[in-house]
Scaffold this motif. Sequence first.
Motif, PDB file in Angstrom:
ATOM      1  N   PHE A  88      14.936 -15.482   4.987  1.00 47.21           N
ATOM      2  CA  PHE A  88      16.039 -16.336   4.546  1.00 47.21           C
ATOM      3  C   PHE A  88      17.341 -15.993   5.269  1.00 47.21           C
ATOM      4  O   PHE A  88      18.032 -16.875   5.779  1.00 47.21           O
ATOM      5  CB  PHE A  88      16.231 -16.230   3.030  1.00 47.21           C
ATOM      6  N   THR A  89      17.666 -14.719   5.313  1.00 48.71           N
ATOM      7  CA  THR A  89      18.942 -14.386   5.952  1.00 48.71           C
ATOM      8  C   THR A  89      18.864 -14.638   7.453  1.00 48.71           C
ATOM      9  O   THR A  89      19.843 -15.035   8.075  1.00 48.71           O
ATOM     10  CB  THR A  89      19.332 -12.925   5.687  1.00 48.71           C
ATOM     11  N   GLY A  90      17.677 -14.421   8.039  1.00 50.01           N
ATOM     12  CA  GLY A  90      17.507 -14.690   9.466  1.00 50.01           C
ATOM     13  C   GLY A  90      17.674 -16.171   9.760  1.00 50.01           C
ATOM     14  O   GLY A  90      18.381 -16.561  10.704  1.00 50.01           O
ATOM     15  N   LEU A  91      17.055 -17.011   8.949  1.00 48.32           N
ATOM     16  CA  LEU A  91      17.195 -18.452   9.155  1.00 48.32           C
ATOM     17  C   LEU A  91      18.656 -18.868   8.998  1.00 48.32           C
ATOM     18  O   LEU A  91      19.154 -19.734   9.720  1.00 48.32           O
ATOM     19  CB  LEU A  91      16.331 -19.224   8.155  1.00 48.32           C
ATOM     20  N   ALA A  92      19.320 -18.246   8.057  1.00 45.78           N
ATOM     21  CA  ALA A  92      20.723 -18.591   7.824  1.00 45.78           C
ATOM     22  C   ALA A  92      21.551 -18.332   9.080  1.00 45.78           C
ATOM     23  O   ALA A  92      22.309 -19.193   9.526  1.00 45.78           O
ATOM     24  CB  ALA A  92      21.280 -17.777   6.655  1.00 45.78           C
ATOM     25  N   VAL A  93      21.371 -17.152   9.650  1.00 50.29           N
ATOM     26  CA  VAL A  93      22.122 -16.835  10.861  1.00 50.29           C
ATOM     27  C   VAL A  93      21.729 -17.800  11.976  1.00 50.29           C
ATOM     28  O   VAL A  93      22.565 -18.292  12.733  1.00 50.29           O
ATOM     29  CB  VAL A  93      21.851 -15.374  11.285  1.00 50.29           C
ATOM     30  N   MET A  94      20.436 -18.086  12.031  1.00 56.70           N
ATOM     31  CA  MET A  94      19.920 -18.927  13.108  1.00 56.70           C
ATOM     32  C   MET A  94      20.526 -20.338  13.090  1.00 56.70           C
ATOM     33  O   MET A  94      20.960 -20.843  14.124  1.00 56.70           O
ATOM     34  CB  MET A  94      18.402 -19.014  12.938  1.00 56.70           C
ATOM     35  N   VAL A  95      20.536 -20.945  11.917  1.00 53.51           N
ATOM     36  CA  VAL A  95      21.030 -22.323  11.852  1.00 53.51           C
ATOM     37  C   VAL A  95      22.497 -22.381  12.308  1.00 53.51           C
ATOM     38  O   VAL A  95      22.884 -23.228  13.109  1.00 53.51           O
ATOM     39  CB  VAL A  95      20.880 -22.889  10.425  1.00 53.51           C
TER      40      VAL A  95
ATOM     41  N   ALA B 151      11.914 -23.524 -13.888  1.00 49.42           N
ATOM     42  CA  ALA B 151      13.063 -22.661 -13.603  1.00 49.42           C
ATOM     43  C   ALA B 151      13.235 -22.459 -12.106  1.00 49.42           C
ATOM     44  O   ALA B 151      14.356 -22.396 -11.598  1.00 49.42           O
ATOM     45  CB  ALA B 151      12.890 -21.311 -14.297  1.00 49.42           C
ATOM     46  N   LEU B 152      12.118 -22.386 -11.379  1.00 55.87           N
ATOM     47  CA  LEU B 152      12.200 -22.070  -9.961  1.00 55.87           C
ATOM     48  C   LEU B 152      13.030 -23.085  -9.170  1.00 55.87           C
ATOM     49  O   LEU B 152      13.989 -22.700  -8.486  1.00 55.87           O
ATOM     50  CB  LEU B 152      10.798 -21.919  -9.355  1.00 55.87           C
ATOM     51  N   PRO B 153      12.703 -24.385  -9.273  1.00 60.99           N
ATOM     52  CA  PRO B 153      13.517 -25.330  -8.491  1.00 60.99           C
ATOM     53  C   PRO B 153      14.981 -25.312  -8.912  1.00 60.99           C
ATOM     54  O   PRO B 153      15.880 -25.390  -8.066  1.00 60.99           O
ATOM     55  CB  PRO B 153      12.891 -26.694  -8.773  1.00 60.99           C
ATOM     56  N   ALA B 154      15.197 -25.181 -10.225  1.00 60.13           N
ATOM     57  CA  ALA B 154      16.589 -25.152 -10.691  1.00 60.13           C
ATOM     58  C   ALA B 154      17.309 -23.933 -10.156  1.00 60.13           C
ATOM     59  O   ALA B 154      18.438 -24.014  -9.643  1.00 60.13           O
ATOM     60  CB  ALA B 154      16.617 -25.162 -12.216  1.00 60.13           C
TER      61      ALA B 154
ATOM     62  N   PHE C 117       7.733 -16.095  -1.339  1.00 62.00           N
ATOM     63  CA  PHE C 117       7.225 -15.956   0.022  1.00 62.00           C
ATOM     64  C   PHE C 117       6.839 -17.320   0.586  1.00 62.00           C
ATOM     65  O   PHE C 117       7.144 -17.652   1.730  1.00 62.00           O
ATOM     66  CB  PHE C 117       6.034 -15.002   0.026  1.00 62.00           C
ATOM     67  N   PHE C 118       6.177 -18.119  -0.251  1.00 59.07           N
ATOM     68  CA  PHE C 118       5.772 -19.443   0.238  1.00 59.07           C
ATOM     69  C   PHE C 118       6.987 -20.341   0.458  1.00 59.07           C
ATOM     70  O   PHE C 118       7.031 -21.163   1.363  1.00 59.07           O
ATOM     71  CB  PHE C 118       4.790 -20.088  -0.741  1.00 59.07           C
ATOM     72  N   LEU C 119       7.970 -20.119  -0.405  1.00 59.38           N
ATOM     73  CA  LEU C 119       9.223 -20.853  -0.214  1.00 59.38           C
ATOM     74  C   LEU C 119       9.824 -20.502   1.151  1.00 59.38           C
ATOM     75  O   LEU C 119      10.346 -21.363   1.866  1.00 59.38           O
ATOM     76  CB  LEU C 119      10.193 -20.454  -1.335  1.00 59.38           C
ATOM     77  N   ALA C 120       9.712 -19.232   1.521  1.00 57.51           N
ATOM     78  CA  ALA C 120      10.257 -18.793   2.807  1.00 57.51           C
ATOM     79  C   ALA C 120       9.497 -19.434   3.959  1.00 57.51           C
ATOM     80  O   ALA C 120      10.096 -19.879   4.947  1.00 57.51           O
ATOM     81  CB  ALA C 120      10.182 -17.270   2.917  1.00 57.51           C
ATOM     82  N   ILE C 121       8.181 -19.477   3.822  1.00 61.48           N
ATOM     83  CA  ILE C 121       7.384 -20.111   4.877  1.00 61.48           C
ATOM     84  C   ILE C 121       7.786 -21.584   4.983  1.00 61.48           C
ATOM     85  O   ILE C 121       7.999 -22.126   6.075  1.00 61.48           O
ATOM     86  CB  ILE C 121       5.873 -20.016   4.549  1.00 61.48           C
ATOM     87  N   ALA C 122       7.908 -22.212   3.823  1.00 61.22           N
ATOM     88  CA  ALA C 122       8.310 -23.621   3.827  1.00 61.22           C
ATOM     89  C   ALA C 122       9.687 -23.771   4.464  1.00 61.22           C
ATOM     90  O   ALA C 122       9.935 -24.716   5.221  1.00 61.22           O
ATOM     91  CB  ALA C 122       8.320 -24.155   2.400  1.00 61.22           C
ATOM     92  N   ALA C 123      10.561 -22.807   4.173  1.00 58.44           N
ATOM     93  CA  ALA C 123      11.912 -22.887   4.742  1.00 58.44           C
ATOM     94  C   ALA C 123      11.849 -22.805   6.269  1.00 58.44           C
ATOM     95  O   ALA C 123      12.564 -23.517   6.968  1.00 58.44           O
ATOM     96  CB  ALA C 123      12.787 -21.765   4.183  1.00 58.44           C
ATOM     97  N   CYS C 124      10.968 -21.954   6.773  1.00 55.15           N
ATOM     98  CA  CYS C 124      10.808 -21.860   8.237  1.00 55.15           C
ATOM     99  C   CYS C 124      10.436 -23.216   8.796  1.00 55.15           C
ATOM    100  O   CYS C 124      11.002 -23.683   9.791  1.00 55.15           O
ATOM    101  CB  CYS C 124       9.710 -20.859   8.597  1.00 55.15           C
ATOM    102  N   LEU C 125       9.459 -23.814   8.147  1.00 56.64           N
ATOM    103  CA  LEU C 125       8.976 -25.099   8.635  1.00 56.64           C
ATOM    104  C   LEU C 125      10.079 -26.145   8.568  1.00 56.64           C
ATOM    105  O   LEU C 125      10.316 -26.900   9.511  1.00 56.64           O
ATOM    106  CB  LEU C 125       7.785 -25.524   7.769  1.00 56.64           C
ATOM    107  N   LEU C 126      10.764 -26.166   7.435  1.00 60.35           N
ATOM    108  CA  LEU C 126      11.812 -27.169   7.256  1.00 60.35           C
ATOM    109  C   LEU C 126      12.951 -26.949   8.249  1.00 60.35           C
ATOM    110  O   LEU C 126      13.500 -27.906   8.800  1.00 60.35           O
ATOM    111  CB  LEU C 126      12.342 -27.134   5.821  1.00 60.35           C
ATOM    112  N   VAL C 127      13.284 -25.695   8.456  1.00 61.11           N
ATOM    113  CA  VAL C 127      14.361 -25.426   9.406  1.00 61.11           C
ATOM    114  C   VAL C 127      13.940 -25.828  10.803  1.00 61.11           C
ATOM    115  O   VAL C 127      14.717 -26.399  11.569  1.00 61.11           O
ATOM    116  CB  VAL C 127      14.773 -23.936   9.362  1.00 61.11           C
TER     117      VAL C 127
END
Lengths: 523, 364, 306, 321
Positions: B66-73, B110-113, B206-216
């Motif tokens: 997450f923090t890596g993607l943040a810097v990357m974007v 709770a997770l999405p919220a 973790f899966f959210l992170a993988i999804a974030a990679c894909l989405l990014v």
Amino acid sequence: MTATPAPAIELRGISKAFGPVQANRDIDLVVPRGTIHGIIGENGAGKSTLMSILYGFYRPDAGEILVGGKPVAIADSQAAIRAGIGMVFQHFKLVQNFTVLENVVLGAEDGRLLRPSLSRARGELKRLAAEYGLQVDPDALVEELSVGHQQRVEILKALYRRADILILDEPTGVLTPAEADHLFRILRGLKDEGKTIILITHKLREIMEITDNVSVMRRGEMVASVRTAETGPAELAELMVGRKVLLRVDKPPARPGAPVLEVRGLRMVDAEGVERLRGIDLEIRAGEILGIAGVAGNGQTQLLEILGGFPEAGARLQGEIRLGGRPLPLQGPGADGRARRRAGIGHVPEDRQAEGLIMDFTAWENIAFGYHHAPEFQRGPLMDNAAIRADAMGKIQRFDIRPPNPDLAAKSFSGGNQQKIVVAREVERNPELLLIGQPTRGVDIGAIEFIHKRIVALRDAGRAVLLVSVELDEIMALSDRILVMFDGHIMGERLPAEATTGDLGCLMAGVEPARADAGGGAG
Amino acid sequence: MERMPKWADVILTPLISLVLAFAISALVILAIGESPAEALKVMVQGALGSSYGWGFTLYYTTNFVFTGLAVMVAYHAGLFNIGGEGQAAMGGLGVALVVLALPWPHWALALPAAAMGAALFGALWALVPAWLQARRGSHIVITTIMFNFIAAAALNYMLVNVLRPVGSMDPASARFPEAAHLPKLSEMALGLGVEWGRNTPANVTFFLAIAACLLVWLLIWRTRLGYEIRAFGKSEPAALYAGISPVRITVLAMLVSGALAGLMAVNNVMGEAERLVLNAVEGAGFIGIAVALMGRNHPLGVLLAALLFGFLYQGGGELALWTSIPRELIVVIQALVILFTGALDNMVRMPLERLFAALRRKGA
Amino acid sequence: DPALIFDLGGKFDKSFNEAAYNGAERWKAETGGTYKELEMQSEAQREQALRRLAQSGANPIVMTGFAFGEVLAKIAPDYPDTKFVIIDMVVEQPNVQSVVFTEEQGSYLAGVAAALASKSGTVGFIGGMDIPLIHKFECGYAQGFKATRPDGTLIINYTGTTPAAWNDPVKGSELLKAQVSQGADVVYAAAGGTGIGVLQAAADAGVLSIGVDSNQNHLHPGKVLTSMVKGVDNSVYEAFKAGTEVEPGVRVMDLASGGVSLAMDENNKPLISDEIAGAIDTAAKAIEAGEITVHDYMADNTCPVQ
Amino acid sequence: MDFATLIQILDSAVRLMTPLLLACLAGLYSERAGVFDIGLEGKMLMAAFASASVAYATGSAWLGLLAGIAGAAAMAGLHGVASIGFRGNQLISGVAINFLASGLTVLLGQKIFGLGGRTPSLSGAARFGEITLPFADSLRPVPVIGPIYAELVSGHTVLVYVAFAMVPLTWWVLYRTRFGLRLRAVGENPASVDTAGVSVVRLRFAAVMICGVLCGIAGAYLATGISAGFVKEMTAGRGFIALAALIFAKWRPWGALGATFLFGLLEAVANRFPNLDLGFVTVPSMFMNALPYILTVVILAGFVGRAIPPRAGGEPYVKER
Ligand SMILES: Nc1ncnc2c1ncn2[C@@H]1O[C@H](COP(=O)(O)OP(=O)(O)OP(=O)(O)O)[C@@H](O)[C@H]1O
Ligand SMILES: Nc1ncnc2c1ncn2[C@@H]1O[C@H](COP(=O)(O)OP(=O)(O)OP(=O)(O)O)[C@@H](O)[C@H]1O
Ligand SMILES: [Mg+2]
Ligand SMILES: [Mg+2]
């Protein structure tokens, strides 16, 4: 011992590869002392590379350099300078926020302290200015100088270092005719003093006018070296591109239709409070090319930028622009480049490297640049890269962009091919109005011919073209009507048939020709 | 044609760099009088040698993704976001507020919220620097550094004075309700009948992170916004020419960046600690800089770099826990890995290029 | 074997963790036994470390710091046969001993000592990270000071809001100088590594300082008025000594039980006049006897005096 | 606020700004030459450790200073090799140096002294003492000027004076010497320097090493000037603040003085007024602690325009693509 003096420069078997690109292959060149030697060749032929090797900027992979008959190892520019070589690069190597004096002194200081160097240089500059007519304000910041003056600084840098051999890489690409004439007078003066000059240019007229000998390069090789007196433009052009080239633009007479662009009372004051445009009125009709001539820095850039939707930050605008009869906003959200494109305005900007292209993007990405919102490039919420690539491939083929590899970064293309990428992108959109600034700056004659043809074809398809160029030849060859801009307003209008270079030159200098005749030739 | 095959540049260069980094690390270990072989064994064993080690490695990896993607974007927009630390901290606040505000019936609600809360808080924390950069030209490097400090102070205030249950020593929020606990990867594996990584913090995030990679990846290379972000990052004049608004791109890129950094909190705050503690971010924001740069600002690279750092973090933790090697050795190893793979890569690449050129010549 | 887990500050923090370490070492020296020790690397490791130690058969497992509270509450039931000791936090589990210190009482005495040792009537307090635990020290100190010198002035500073606040001697020294320039001549530092800077700067500036957690009198002999010692070492020592027989429940280490005290040794002997020694004694007795109740900041997050 | 308080706050600001100023000027040399440096923090930390260790071992603060300079210069050399020699990414290299220093100092400290990364406390000649300038005591009674001279100007360690002297010196080097001209040029357009026959690599290396030396002094000041020994992570983010100050200063020496003074002053004020009582509400100490950072942002947004970094900054100089 031979009677003929040793040549100033002799290159033997120079080769240089940039990775897989063989920029120079086994090149021989002899430049006799006290001559002006021209080098011509297509974009990417390897001219700049060869000269950079001579100047020690690049190291050759193989080959030998002789200066004054003696082999010298030119490991770096310092060695070249010591050997008496000076070079004015195609892309100037000046520090933009330094003064002229600082730029001249840089690397050639007298001692550790700056003051003495600077004051000596000040005197020297005065002398050089008087001797060769190279006037520049020594305390001006380079970024505030016109390109013509920046070039003078480059020449002064070389002369200050007591160069005997002066290399100029496409020096006239950025100059007005008057400035070019001035430069040539300087070069002749230098030659008369016994200095040797190597001149790279795409303009055959200049080759014919000033050089003693000329060498032709093609695809990294030296294909011919001849005495200028014994050749002619047509032959040179053919040697260069390997085929016959049309040296004049063939165009049928214009058949102007309804007005496409109307500009009324356009004024602009920039962020510093300088009035850059002082009330511009103009009209372009469908099927017409309107050429705007003028010395760079007289408001043409601002005019193009405003029409293209990106006036510089902090500018204040006034006036009215209509496209096809509909008013266009001058500033604000509806007036950006994207809105202009949607309204049907295509734009080839003057500075292709800084504005027209993203140098790190691939060719295919660049071919969608500015049109990335176009419906045919979308697939749902995403961009349709396959479609963009296909579109790019087509344009690369039709415009003969070399190398025909859409995955190469824009920066890897030669200047001429970079320009073709931009022109292909804008022209093939078939815009109502095409704004095009300096369309052939630094472009080889093969490509010039092609680009000119495409502009004319666009006109013949009933589109309007606004052409801005400092190249009078180009303006005269392409335009159906010519406006001359000076100091932010229109000095006059001419038809190409009746205009002469002298006449336009006067207008460009801000002088009414009638008065100039009476006054006896200011300018 | 390239100077050397792409696979060599993508795989061989970093691999050799990594080997070099570990070789120097071995020397350092020797110098402090310990056994490099033993250390390596403990690290590999502890981080990758068991499902247990993986459970931790993947947990840390998730943070760094997450923090890596943040810097990357942000980097693609030409913006250097050093504020991941603060944004992730504020993301934690967002998660805590959301989770504690309502009696969540099930984690799936709770997770999405909470993710939205995290992203929102992270994004808002990035918004001010972004806006100041875009409108006022205030350098984003300074403002994001400052916002890290301000976030620490704000969080401290919130935890001590607002969220802390009265009488608790700990400057931390109340425990999140049981129903809002995210399933751990180990529980999910158990659901599939596999005994995997018991008592490890890796969780669904973790899966959210993988999804974030894909989405990014999609965002940056497949959408118009991404195209505009990259164009703006490479050349502002060109972006203006194309009608790309610098203000819009700066703000949007930083919002996305801040949101990504904030999302890290779903992992460490909601997934692991299950309450908000002070300094929950523990420097992951700064590691994100290294992860993004080492990952060559590509989501896949970020994922791999995050995995590498996850390994170092967990392996190093094991090393410090169970041997007499001080934990700072890991910091040194991390430094060497960053140095060799990120900054001294040309040291490896240049000879490789020559090697491949020679091979090609022979082949031709 | 017993085991000891240090919190994130690390075992050489010159105060709290180090005291625990010293206790364990004392036990080791006396009994010749061995123990396991661990230093935390990150928040997520707490549970891991506890579980691994418990699984490895370590018993009892002693941990320092309130941050273990949550985790311990969670995992203690999983290892009913293992005894846990947590310092600075109450965890109510049948196999957990919670050791809490009445820092407010010790700090009260420090306040009394400061009030009497101060010539200017102005004393200072420098806390590390701005967290409730440190306010507990501050509040006890303030009560002792104000009780002795109602008209005196107390200057309070905190180093920061990030963990860096524990390791910034430069800032500590600067805060001390700021307090001195406002007239403070006795300063109590409860700030970990930052406190080292405070004590140093106090010695340089010729004012008195009060150390914390361990006996820090020796750092600058004759210049540290006293130290508010938390008997963390004793607690660890006793827990180790009791071994598996550690008694679960809450152990309040107060003044009466010697859990907190002011350090008196050769180093500060010249500084402690009879008047001061007497006043401290009286106050200590009164507290032990319940005649003085020192308010605990943690009870309601407020302090009766400022 | 009375005059004496003002003097005390300013005095404190001077001490607090000194490491920032040195680090800021260090960054100035490096970045003006086109090499970005986010590793100021690490270099200072390394220097603090080296100087404290050697000062402890030898009992001499001056030898400690030399060691500090050597330590920071070693880190700077690494940065130079990576980012100039091998044309690596300057930001990554800086990050790596920060990590390296953070780990190595504690590792070495633990190995050598066994105190968990601290060095033993320094005393006597192992620390830089405060210098009383001539006439400080006799001038003290003079109104206004007296206290200013005696308390604000006099009574700092020698490194403080060094730091302040660095400002005009840096200005002079940058704008009045050949080296400075070339340095500025190489940060704006390295090709101009290269074609003028001056080695870009050597010039940038020189700048980076100067950066190392100044960071070394900054670190030594932290460990042997303002405090008495090394504590792990004792730089506490000052390298980053210095970086912020550098941008704030727009990469100019006098600007660096102003910017670091501002940071020092804000911190000194926050130290002095930890709980600002505004009558109706008491500002919590957390807020006061964050105040310097908040004010920085406000000032930046309100008064300082766009800061344009040296044009070639951050980019390795590559002739051939
Ligand atoms: N620094 C470089 N790195 C890699 N390739 C280069 C570099 N400079 C030039 N090239 C490549 O070498 C070839 C020759 O380039 P060069 O600049 O010498 O051409 P040119 O004849 O000067 O063209 P133009 O007329 O456009 O200026 C081109 O294919 C170009 O892309
Ligand atoms: N460059 C262009 N060339 C031709 N038509 C265009 C171009 N840009 C936009 N259009 C047309 O104008 C319409 C509206 O344009 P706009 O760019 O707002 O599209 P959009 O899909 O809403 O994009 P976005 O979602 O980014 O706002 C498009 O649907 C398209 O048909
Ligand atoms: Mg060229
Ligand atoms: Mg739209």
